[in-house]
Design an enzyme around this catalytic site. Structure first.
Site, PDB file in Angstrom:
ATOM      1  CB  SER A  64     -23.661  35.974  19.126  1.00  0.00           C
ATOM      2  OG  SER A  64     -24.357  36.853  19.987  1.00  0.00           O
ATOM      3  CB  CYS A  78     -22.716  26.886  21.959  1.00  0.00           C
ATOM      4  SG  CYS A  78     -21.864  28.457  22.274  1.00  0.00           S
ATOM      5  CB  CYS A  91     -40.088  30.778   9.317  1.00  0.00           C
ATOM      6  SG  CYS A  91     -38.742  31.786   8.644  1.00  0.00           S
ATOM      7  CD1 TRP A 102     -27.828  34.145  24.984  1.00  0.00           C
ATOM      8  CD2 TRP A 102     -29.112  33.164  23.446  1.00  0.00           C
ATOM      9  NE1 TRP A 102     -28.298  35.130  24.143  1.00  0.00           N
ATOM     10  CE2 TRP A 102     -29.082  34.556  23.185  1.00  0.00           C
ATOM     11  CE3 TRP A 102     -29.856  32.344  22.601  1.00  0.00           C
ATOM     12  CZ2 TRP A 102     -29.765  35.145  22.123  1.00  0.00           C
ATOM     13  CZ3 TRP A 102     -30.536  32.923  21.535  1.00  0.00           C
ATOM     14  CH2 TRP A 102     -30.484  34.304  21.309  1.00  0.00           C
TER      15      TRP A 102
END
Length: 394
Positions: free
Chosen positions: A210, A187, A365, A189
């Site tokens: 995290s 999820c 990226c 933050w």
């Protein structure tokens, strides 16, 4: 971070004019010939050209592929004014298939296929090393909702609009209804959960590995029916009306795709919907990028289209598939713009090597998505098929 590999960087590295004046080695001729296929020059003056400041860059790049080039850039051995343009050209010319096939690169590919680098113990490493980096830093780099995944730019004019459009698109694809219970695997933050709770009246449970994300996310969602859990996805066994996973499947690993889908299947109600939002590779059996694995997302692995379908088959009906991977290029460039703007605030804390590392991450990226070698998929899945058929919202 100051010592990247065994060889230390000479303090008197070659400047562009000195490097251009020296005779070419065989390895430099090999690299130059390959780069010419992408219209890239060594020590040229265009944004996508390589400016070699230390000749060790050449051997390291040929021997270690993107790991060697990325580390050389971090060390200041090479400059690439527009990394995104360079990577786009390299990948469109398929140069990654022509160089970098050393024993080291082949061994890395073999290790990635044989070992499960995303075991329950190792799964927490990416949270500790990447997502726990600094909440303040991510708040400054991302949109105001802190959405660390690809935005949807179809009608958006800026990053905030693109991310809100993406979140709303997901809610509409899931056909959220007030009072429903929603699981968010990975999820972050809590940007999706906060948006869905505020706009669609649902209750959300979010899983993250995290500690920093959970701490800030819970504060940002104060007063809403939103719960954060520090929990591996493999450990949940509850019932939900809808399930969503936005940018987490890239941390699952090919040896765990079936397990992941089994977890979702057991937690999703029979008439529920699951939306999977993930990067996907054009390669059939993609090898994790060694530089990204070492410096950015430890144990990460981008799935291929076929690997995703193999994991889904027999477990879900694919109701909808949506590819808007080109939007990730624009998202990453927006993150890079924000990073460049706020970098002076973090220069002393993180240092010059981190700055070069982070620029290489974001811009390389962006170039990969621009070259259409990686994609962004949103799949809507159901356990047994939506009665009467599923219709993607306009």
């Amino acid at each position: 971070m100051s010592r990247l590999f065994d060889e230390s960087l000479d303090t008197d590295t070659l400047d562009r004019n000195t490097a251009a004046a020296l005779p070419r080695s065989l390895s430099e001729s090999t690299l130059a010939d390959a780069l010419a296929l992408a219209d890239i020059q060594i020590n040229g003056d265009r944004p996508w050209d390589l400016i070699i400041k230390d000749r060790r860059t050449i051997k390291r790049s040929l021997a270690y592929g993107n790991l060697g080039l990325g580390e050389s850039y971090m060390a200041g051995w090479v400059d690439i004014p527009a990394i995104d343009q360079f990577i786009d050209r390299v990948l469109r010319a398929r140069l990654d298939e022509r160089v970098g096939h050393s024993v080291h690169v082949k061994a890395h590919a073999l290790m990635a296929r044989v070992f499960n680098h995303q075991s329950p113990v190792r799964a927490w490493q990416v949270g500790q090393r990447h997502y726990d980096l600094s909440n303040d830093f991510y708040q400054d780099m991302l949109d105001h909702r802190m959405t660390y995944t690809c935005g949807f730019w179809e009608q958006a004019h800026n990053l905030d609009e693109a991310q809100e459009a993406k979140l709303d698109l997901i809610c509409r694809k899931l056909e959220l209804k007030p009072g429903e219970r929603v699981l968010d695997i990975g999820c972050g933050w809590g940007s999706f959960m906060r948006f869905a709770a505020e706009r669609y009246g649902v209750e959300c449970v979010g899983l993250t590995i995290s500690k920093e994300q959970a701490k800030l996310g819970q504060a940002l969602c104060a007063g809403l029916p939103v719960t954060f859990r520090l929990q591996d996805y493999r450990d949940i066994d509850e019932s939900f009306d809808k399930i969503v996973s936005i940018g987490m499947f890239e941390h699952v690993g090919h040896k765990n795709y079936a397990t992941y889908m089994d977890v979702v299947r057991r937690c999703l109600k029979p008439d529920g919907l699951f939306l999977l939002h993930t990067i996907a590779s054009s390669d059939v059996n993609p090898t994790p990028d060694e530089w990204i694995d070492k410096y950015i997302f430890p144990n990460g692995e981008i799935p291929s289209f076929s690997q995703i379908m193999d994991a889904v088959t027999g477990r879900f009906v694919v109701e909808d598939m949506h590819n808007f991977g080109a939007d990730y290029d624009r998202t990453l460039m927006a993150w890079h713009d924000n990073f460049s703007r706020v970098w002076p605030k973090y220069a002393q804390k993180f240092g010059a090597t981190f700055e070069r590392m982070w620029r290489y991450y974001l811009l390389s990226c962006a170039g990969t998505f621009r070259a259409r070698r990686t994609h962004l998929l949103q799949l809507v899945l159901s356990p047994a098929g939506v009665v009467g058929g599923y219709h993607r919202p306009a």
